[in-house]
Design an enzyme around this catalytic site. Sequence first.
Site, PDB file in Angstrom:
ATOM      1  N   LEU A   1       3.014  -9.316  -1.064  1.00 27.99           N
ATOM      2  CA  LEU A   1       2.504  -8.684   0.140  1.00 27.99           C
ATOM      3  C   LEU A   1       0.977  -8.677   0.130  1.00 27.99           C
ATOM      4  O   LEU A   1       0.347  -8.346  -0.872  1.00 27.99           O
ATOM      5  CB  LEU A   1       3.023  -7.251   0.238  1.00 27.99           C
ATOM      6  CG  LEU A   1       4.487  -7.095   0.660  1.00 27.99           C
ATOM      7  CD1 LEU A   1       4.914  -5.638   0.571  1.00 27.99           C
ATOM      8  CD2 LEU A   1       4.696  -7.617   2.072  1.00 27.99           C
TER       9      LEU A   1
ATOM     10  N   SER B   1      -2.520  -8.271   3.115  1.00 30.26           N
ATOM     11  CA  SER B   1      -2.982  -8.125   4.494  1.00 30.26           C
ATOM     12  C   SER B   1      -3.280  -9.475   5.125  1.00 30.26           C
ATOM     13  O   SER B   1      -3.219  -9.623   6.350  1.00 30.26           O
ATOM     14  CB  SER B   1      -4.237  -7.253   4.528  1.00 30.26           C
ATOM     15  OG  SER B   1      -3.978  -5.974   3.980  1.00 30.26           O
TER      16      SER B   1
ATOM     17  N   HIS C   1       0.830  -1.199   0.000  1.00 35.14           N
ATOM     18  CA  HIS C   1       0.000   0.000   0.000  1.00 35.14           C
ATOM     19  C   HIS C   1       0.870   1.257   0.000  1.00 35.14           C
ATOM     20  O   HIS C   1       0.559   2.238  -0.687  1.00 35.14           O
ATOM     21  CB  HIS C   1      -0.911   0.025   1.230  1.00 35.14           C
ATOM     22  CG  HIS C   1      -1.899  -1.092   1.277  1.00 35.14           C
ATOM     23  ND1 HIS C   1      -1.820  -2.112   2.196  1.00 35.14           N
ATOM     24  CD2 HIS C   1      -2.996  -1.357   0.525  1.00 35.14           C
ATOM     25  CE1 HIS C   1      -2.829  -2.944   2.022  1.00 35.14           C
ATOM     26  NE2 HIS C   1      -3.558  -2.517   1.009  1.00 35.14           N
TER      27      HIS C   1
ATOM     28  N   ASP D   1      -3.936  -7.741  -7.577  1.00 38.80           N
ATOM     29  CA  ASP D   1      -5.348  -8.067  -7.816  1.00 38.80           C
ATOM     30  C   ASP D   1      -5.653  -7.770  -9.282  1.00 38.80           C
ATOM     31  O   ASP D   1      -6.383  -6.823  -9.609  1.00 38.80           O
ATOM     32  CB  ASP D   1      -6.230  -7.247  -6.893  1.00 38.80           C
ATOM     33  CG  ASP D   1      -5.991  -7.577  -5.431  1.00 38.80           C
ATOM     34  OD1 ASP D   1      -6.219  -8.735  -5.044  1.00 38.80           O
ATOM     35  OD2 ASP D   1      -5.557  -6.683  -4.684  1.00 38.80           O
TER      36      ASP D   1
ATOM     37  N   GLY E   1      -3.246  -1.917  -7.137  1.00 37.57           N
ATOM     38  CA  GLY E   1      -2.135  -2.849  -7.292  1.00 37.57           C
ATOM     39  C   GLY E   1      -2.423  -3.913  -8.329  1.00 37.57           C
ATOM     40  O   GLY E   1      -3.555  -4.393  -8.464  1.00 37.57           O
ATOM     41  N   GLN E   2      -1.379  -4.317  -9.047  1.00 35.80           N
ATOM     42  CA  GLN E   2      -1.526  -5.359 -10.057  1.00 35.80           C
ATOM     43  C   GLN E   2      -1.624  -6.747  -9.448  1.00 35.80           C
ATOM     44  O   GLN E   2      -1.939  -7.696 -10.155  1.00 35.80           O
ATOM     45  CB  GLN E   2      -0.354  -5.283 -11.043  1.00 35.80           C
ATOM     46  CG  GLN E   2      -0.397  -4.036 -11.921  1.00 35.80           C
ATOM     47  CD  GLN E   2       0.779  -3.933 -12.874  1.00 35.80           C
ATOM     48  OE1 GLN E   2       1.690  -4.774 -12.848  1.00 35.80           O
ATOM     49  NE2 GLN E   2       0.791  -2.913 -13.699  1.00 35.80           N
TER      50      GLN E   2
ATOM     51  N   GLN F   1      -9.320  -7.717 -10.509  1.00 35.65           N
ATOM     52  CA  GLN F   1      -9.971  -6.522  -9.967  1.00 35.65           C
ATOM     53  C   GLN F   1      -9.579  -5.295 -10.784  1.00 35.65           C
ATOM     54  O   GLN F   1     -10.434  -4.480 -11.165  1.00 35.65           O
ATOM     55  CB  GLN F   1      -9.564  -6.329  -8.507  1.00 35.65           C
ATOM     56  CG  GLN F   1      -9.971  -4.986  -7.925  1.00 35.65           C
ATOM     57  CD  GLN F   1      -9.535  -4.828  -6.491  1.00 35.65           C
ATOM     58  OE1 GLN F   1     -10.133  -5.424  -5.593  1.00 35.65           O
ATOM     59  NE2 GLN F   1      -8.498  -4.038  -6.245  1.00 35.65           N
TER      60      GLN F   1
END
Length: 332
Positions: A184, A186, A33, A150, A147-148, A153
């Site tokens: 990375l 969460s 992030h 996801d 971010g790539q 998404q």
Amino acid sequence: MTTTLRTAAELHARTRAGRRAVVMTMGALHEGHATLVRTARAIAGPDGEVVVTVFVNPLQFGQGEDLDRYPRTLEADVKIAEQAGADVVFAPAVDEVYPGGEPQVRISAGPMGERLEGGSRPGHFDGMLTVVAKLLHLTRPDVALFGQKDAQQLALIRRMVRDLNFGVEIVGVPTVREEDGLALSSRNRYLSPKERRTALALSQALFAGSDRHAAQEALRARAREVPATRARAEALSAIGESRAAADAHAVAKAVPGAAAAVRAAARLVLDEAARLDPPLELDYLALVDPSDFTEITDHEDEYIGEAVLAVAARVGTTRLIDNIPLTFGAAS
């Protein structure tokens, strides 16, 4: 000093001098992030504004998923956002985003939203697109960064913005990985040490597929340099270039199966991880066209273009995803 705001009215009241760049998160911020925020800061420039949203969206969690245990760490999130260059953390309550309760009108992800992640998590992408649309309206950015990691998404958000004429630029930022290659996330915090060792198979499988892809592309390039005809092969062999001729002949056989070779190399790593303790439980491994996430089949003759090699798996109770971009036949 980063300002924390709870309502859209507070955000709209701020004076804007330059571009507003928004990074949308569900909190539990990490270095991935922070990279998004730093990129947003560079795009917005010194006169612009960077807004980080922190909102755990209930619409994109399916039955039995981890909404209740999803980490809420706002104080730590604000510190990370501030250190990365954010001007504002926008952390609305659920009734600020959905003032009438769950919305009756939602964004539909369409056929692309039913594939891969959508097949494993029905309704997930409808909920994701609905909240992204809401947050785009609430934050009114010039540019939004995602971010790539996801990848599906990101592709759906780009499609929504294009199809529904949102006046915002969408920027994808490359996946950030830990030193051992694990993407990375969460959700990594849920992994025990043994589970984390097993989880490394996701990135290792992608890297194995990427290595196989690079080898295939090298053969493809060699084939362009050395035509695979019998007469040419005999001529090359006569001057001591039998290896080049053999490479060219191999490409003529191998290139049409390039997609299959990439998948097979990745699958080998995942199959080995399925025998570990704890085991990796594969959800899917797919090589897809990033424009619509349809599968690139093994039978397509010499696929040319962009691709995404994507994987999803569960280790213990934690579900993880990862992907890597590939380009087939880049050189002409």
